[in-house]
Design a protein around this motif. Structure first.
Motif, PDB file in Angstrom:
ATOM      1  N   LEU A   1       5.480   9.677   7.507  1.00 49.38           N
ATOM      2  CA  LEU A   1       5.516  10.703   8.378  1.00 49.38           C
ATOM      3  C   LEU A   1       6.414  11.867   7.925  1.00 49.38           C
ATOM      4  CD1 LEU A   1       5.038  11.722  11.297  1.00 49.38           C
ATOM      5  CD2 LEU A   1       7.085  10.394  11.870  1.00 49.38           C
ATOM      6  N   LEU A   2       7.598  11.405   7.466  1.00 47.65           N
ATOM      7  CA  LEU A   2       8.763  12.219   7.104  1.00 47.65           C
ATOM      8  C   LEU A   2       7.932  13.283   5.691  1.00 47.65           C
ATOM      9  CD1 LEU A   2      11.889  10.171   7.412  1.00 47.65           C
ATOM     10  CD2 LEU A   2      10.915  11.999   8.896  1.00 47.65           C
ATOM     11  N   ALA A   3       7.499  12.417   4.994  1.00 54.15           N
ATOM     12  CA  ALA A   3       7.060  13.322   3.704  1.00 54.15           C
ATOM     13  C   ALA A   3       5.897  14.484   4.171  1.00 54.15           C
ATOM     14  CB  ALA A   3       6.349  12.227   2.827  1.00 54.15           C
ATOM     15  N   VAL A   4       4.959  13.869   5.132  1.00 54.44           N
ATOM     16  CA  VAL A   4       4.047  14.850   5.554  1.00 54.44           C
ATOM     17  C   VAL A   4       4.776  16.133   6.518  1.00 54.44           C
ATOM     18  CG1 VAL A   4       1.986  15.187   7.518  1.00 54.44           C
ATOM     19  CG2 VAL A   4       2.045  13.168   5.964  1.00 54.44           C
TER      20      VAL A   4
ATOM     21  N   THR B   1       7.501   2.793   4.004  1.00 56.63           N
ATOM     22  CA  THR B   1       7.028   2.638   5.454  1.00 56.63           C
ATOM     23  C   THR B   1       6.311   3.659   6.101  1.00 56.63           C
ATOM     24  OG1 THR B   1       9.159   3.738   6.418  1.00 56.63           O
ATOM     25  CG2 THR B   1       9.322   1.330   5.832  1.00 56.63           C
ATOM     26  N   GLU B   2       5.832   3.592   7.057  1.00 53.30           N
ATOM     27  CA  GLU B   2       4.988   4.695   7.701  1.00 53.30           C
ATOM     28  C   GLU B   2       5.910   5.618   8.319  1.00 53.30           C
ATOM     29  OE1 GLU B   2       1.401   6.176   8.690  1.00 53.30           O
ATOM     30  OE2 GLU B   2       1.756   4.103   7.728  1.00 53.30           O
TER      31      GLU B   2
ATOM     32  N   MET C   1      -4.029  15.046   2.302  1.00 52.76           N
ATOM     33  CA  MET C   1      -3.705  14.493   0.975  1.00 52.76           C
ATOM     34  C   MET C   1      -3.341  12.919   1.294  1.00 52.76           C
ATOM     35  SD  MET C   1      -1.231  15.529  -2.005  1.00 52.76           S
ATOM     36  CE  MET C   1      -0.579  14.616  -2.912  1.00 52.76           C
ATOM     37  N   MET C   2      -2.338  12.653   2.263  1.00 47.20           N
ATOM     38  CA  MET C   2      -1.748  11.300   2.405  1.00 47.20           C
ATOM     39  C   MET C   2      -3.014  10.395   2.941  1.00 47.20           C
ATOM     40  SD  MET C   2       0.874   9.838   1.950  1.00 47.20           S
ATOM     41  CE  MET C   2       2.516  10.850   2.269  1.00 47.20           C
TER      42      MET C   2
ATOM     43  N   PRO D   1       0.961  -1.222  -0.147  1.00 53.29           N
ATOM     44  CA  PRO D   1      -0.122   0.161   0.015  1.00 53.29           C
ATOM     45  C   PRO D   1       1.036   1.346  -0.090  1.00 53.29           C
ATOM     46  CG  PRO D   1      -0.601  -1.303   1.923  1.00 53.29           C
ATOM     47  CD  PRO D   1       0.668  -2.023   1.269  1.00 53.29           C
ATOM     48  N   TYR D   2       1.985   1.147   0.590  1.00 48.47           N
ATOM     49  CA  TYR D   2       2.904   2.247   0.596  1.00 48.47           C
ATOM     50  C   TYR D   2       3.493   2.664  -0.758  1.00 48.47           C
ATOM     51  CZ  TYR D   2       2.991   2.039   5.605  1.00 48.47           C
ATOM     52  OH  TYR D   2       2.712   1.641   6.911  1.00 48.47           O
TER      53      TYR D   2
END
Length: 158
Positions: free
Chosen positions: A44-47, A39-40, A94-95, A25-26
């Motif tokens: 997190l880092l992208a957000v 990964t989750e 968006m995420m 899904p990622y």
């Protein structure tokens, strides 16, 4: 829910040119938001960094999502013109929509079927009028309801 159950155990029809399946899904989410996600922690880092406003417009157009679910239209337009990033809150929205879209596409095995399911109003909250899963997913608690519905369908549960 019944609609989701119809497709949960069907295999997609074979086509002359098979598209490669994105296993994670990622990976699907990353494709939707224009970032490499595995990964989750990557999410997190992208957000935190902020997603591209241009990617938000592309995501909305590619998935038939109302861009106003991510940020006001004038804000998106201005950020695209100035090559700016979304805020953390907008990136999170968006995420969240990408996560729900990814889960639906994984369940239905087809972007078009997932889109129809995500855009069709449903009675997902007792005592509330029907609302599309994408509109409901604009909040974290709404997204959890939608994700729970998709997970139950995926596992053949009512």
């Amino acid at each position: 829910m019944e609609e989701a159950m119809k497709y949960a155990h069907k295999k997609p029809a074979a086509s002359a040119v098979a598209e490669p399946k994105l296993a994670s899904p990622y990976l699907r989410m990353g494709q939707m938001v224009g970032r490499k996600l595995e990964t989750e922690a990557d999410v997190l880092l992208a957000v935190r960094k902020g997603l591209s406003a241009r990617a938000a417009v592309g995501f909305a157009e590619g998935r038939a999502v109302d861009p106003k679910l991510i940020a006001p239209e004038s804000t998106l337009r201005r950020r695209v013109e100035n090559n700016q990033l979304l805020t953390v809150d907008e990136s999170e929205r968006m995420m969240r929509l990408a996560r729900i879209s990814s889960r639906a596409e994984g369940l239905f095995g087809d972007q078009a079927k997932a889109r129809v399911w995500l855009l069709t109003p449903k009675a997902l909250v007792s005592g509330e009028p029907p609302i599309s899963p994408l509109e409901l997913a604009i909040t974290e608690s709404g997204a959890r309801i939608v994700e729970s519905t998709l997970l139950r369908a995926e596992h053949g549960m009512p």
